[in-house]
Scaffold this active site. Structure first.
Site, PDB file in Angstrom:
ATOM      1  N   SER A   8       0.830  -1.203   0.000  1.00 20.46           N
ATOM      2  CA  SER A   8       0.000   0.000   0.000  1.00 20.46           C
ATOM      3  C   SER A   8       0.869   1.258   0.000  1.00 20.46           C
ATOM      4  CB  SER A   8      -0.962  -0.035   1.188  1.00 20.46           C
ATOM      5  OG  SER A   8      -1.901   0.997   1.125  1.00 20.46           O
ATOM      6  N   ASP A  20      -2.507   6.097  -3.736  1.00 16.83           N
ATOM      7  CA  ASP A  20      -1.327   5.497  -3.138  1.00 16.83           C
ATOM      8  C   ASP A  20      -0.828   4.387  -4.060  1.00 16.83           C
ATOM      9  OD1 ASP A  20      -3.388   3.688  -2.739  1.00 16.83           O
ATOM     10  OD2 ASP A  20      -2.646   3.007  -0.800  1.00 16.83           O
ATOM     11  N   ASP A  30      -1.085   1.071  -4.329  1.00 19.79           N
ATOM     12  CA  ASP A  30      -1.944   0.010  -4.876  1.00 19.79           C
ATOM     13  C   ASP A  30      -3.335   0.513  -5.225  1.00 19.79           C
ATOM     14  OD1 ASP A  30      -2.711   0.265  -2.144  1.00 19.79           O
ATOM     15  OD2 ASP A  30      -3.534  -1.759  -2.161  1.00 19.79           O
ATOM     16  N   ASP A  41      -5.846   1.985  -3.556  1.00 21.83           N
ATOM     17  CA  ASP A  41      -7.048   1.826  -2.737  1.00 21.83           C
ATOM     18  C   ASP A  41      -7.271   3.038  -1.832  1.00 21.83           C
ATOM     19  OD1 ASP A  41      -5.108   1.421  -0.777  1.00 21.83           O
ATOM     20  OD2 ASP A  41      -5.985  -0.450  -0.021  1.00 21.83           O
TER      21      ASP A  41
END
Length: 487
Positions: free
Chosen positions: A110, A253, A255, A257
């Protein structure tokens, strides 16, 4: 060889706020193999005769392909078929899993630094919950020592070919919900950095009519934290906005999400404001959000019910599921980082009715497009979409490389009301204390100071809230200084 998954905690690999996290060196092939075995065996026990197919994807961290290969090897060792979706957003993987009726694994850290990474697990219904985490962490798996040279796989499998359906299903999800041409006449910058959604986001915006300006693309991984946007990123956004005459800047960010949205002046909107706007745009009935989010959600008066949880998407998902089971009409959730979760199908009525399937995991694209749609519907700037929100402002930041044990020692001391009162005396008198997650204090002035250890990295986080943005920033900075001096 038998291996208790819990033993991996000794090297710093274990479940955090959401998913398994650890330093890259500790996330060895053996550790990733073991966690994948535990997950798939847990699924087999829960659903005997299941599909025995698992989808895999990863972000753009340099360590992610190697970890993905270790997870694939574990699946193959159990006779499972692997569908490799390539480098796609985490919510795109989750959407594919739900639509295809298969479990999934994504390799991503993340927003945390590149020397760390993680693994997130999904069933065919969505992100796993805390009970699943406990079952996986408590499992004992059987590893074939002959497959490893030390902790490294002797023959890691090749990844590929890439199945394009994961990306395509996600793309169609939003092009089918938002009207074509809705962003016509809007000039939007996409801060691409190393986000796995950098090309897809540009493609979606262009398909919706925007004039897209790519910005800041890099092949070096950049750990963008949407809850603690760096001063450099704040300054750069203002420069880009002026230089390119932009109506907005958007990003995610690593990834994809967690969203980032900046207005026409290059000012980044807080994640909990983006989430609140998205909930309003969706016409939500019930909103679920962690205790760290802005209290404007209650003060706005737009929702029949607001549920507060501990920090972490599994807690939000569990509360959304309870609301849906209780008969709630339209259930959504969001976190202070802006990541948005859809607990029940959304239906937009009006001139162009459209539906959006439930997606119970954090997503960055829906809140980004919702904020831009609100501005477009009002034929005004992005800065104006917050005009009718209550005047409450939040700010958050963190102390990095602050060991979790040190954070917990500090918070244990603050459990004594007298110690807590002395700690906060320079900024006010304690009116109420919430210990659902860390120590969240409401002062007599109405201001809020909230301290908690990160569940993903050795960091101490502070969240502050006030009626003025400057006061929220000052309180946050003070809280971290005071914590550092007191720890």
């Amino acid at each position: 060889m038998k291996l208790a998954v819990s033993e991996l905690a000794r090297v710093g690999v274990g479940f955090g706020t959401s998913g398994v996290r650890g330093k890259v060196d500790a996330l060895s092939d053996r550790a990733c193999f073991a966690y994948t075995l535990a997950f798939l065996e847990h699924l087999s026990r829960s659903s005997p005769g299941g599909p025995h197919t698992v989808a895999l994807a990863h972000d753009l961290r340099p360590s992610s392909p190697r970890i993905t290969a270790a997870c694939a090897a574990a699946a193959h060792s159990l006779g499972w078929r692997v569908v490799f979706l390539g480098a796609i957003p985490t919510p795109a993987l989750a959407h594919y899993a739900i639509q295809s009726g298969v479990p999934a694994i994504v390799i991503t850290g993340s927003h945390i630094p590149f020397d760390r990474n993680g693994i997130k697990f999904y069933t065919a219904q969505g992100e796993i919950l805390k009970a699943d985490e406990a079952a996986i962490a408590g499992a004992t798996v059987d590893l074939d020592d002959a497959a490893f040279d030390g902790d490294a796989l002797r023959s890691p499998p090749a990844l590929g070919p890439v199945e394009p359906a994961g990306r395509e299903l996600y793309r169609r999800r939003y092009l089918g919900f938002f009207p074509a041409g809705m962003l016509g006449g809007r000039r939007i910058g996409v801060y691409q950095h190393s986000s796995v959604a950098r090309d897809l986001l540009k493609e979606l915006l262009a398909a919706l009519g925007a004039d897209v300006v790519p910005l800041g693309r890099t092949d070096t991984f950049v750990p963008v934290d949407t809850e603690a946007v760096s001063e450099a990123d704040q300054l750069q956004a203002r420069r880009w906005s002026a230089e390119h005459r932009l109506d907005a800047i958007v990003s995610t960010d690593g990834d994809a999400d967690r969203p980032l949205v900046a207005d026409e002046r290059g000012t980044w909107l807080r994640g909990d404001v983006v989430g609140l706007l998205c909930a309003g745009f969706a016409g939500a009935d019930v909103v679920v959000t962690p205790v760290s989010s802005n209290t404007a959600v209650e003060r706005w008066g737009r929702f029949s019910r607001v549920e507060r949880t501990r920090i972490g998407s599994p807690y939000v998902i569990e509360a959304m599921q309870q609301a849906v089971r209780g008969g709630a009409r339209c259930v959504v959730g969001y976190e202070a980082n802006g990541g948005f979760l859809v607990g029940s199908d959304l239906v937009r009525t009006g001139d162009r009715a459209a539906a959006l399937a439930a997606l119970p995991t954090r997503d960055a694209v829906l809140p980004i497009l919702s904020v831009l749609a609100l501005a477009a519907e009002r034929s005004g700037p992005v800065s104006a979409v917050t005009a009718d929100l209550p005047r409450r402002y939040t700010h958050s930041d963190r102390i990095q490389e602050f060991e979790t044990a040190r954070s917990r020692t500090l918070l244990d001391r603050l459990g004594d009301p007298a110690v807590l009162a002395r700690f906060l005396a320079p900024v006010g008198t304690v009116a109420a204390v919430n210990r659902v997650d860390g120590v969240r204090v409401t002062l007599a002035s109405g201001d809020v100071v909230h301290l908690r250890p990160s569940g993903n990295a050795p960091e101490l986080r502070c969240y502050a809230e006030s009626d003025a943005p400057e006061k929220a920033r000052e309180l946050c900075a003070w809280g971290l200084r005071q914590a550092l001096a007191s720890a």
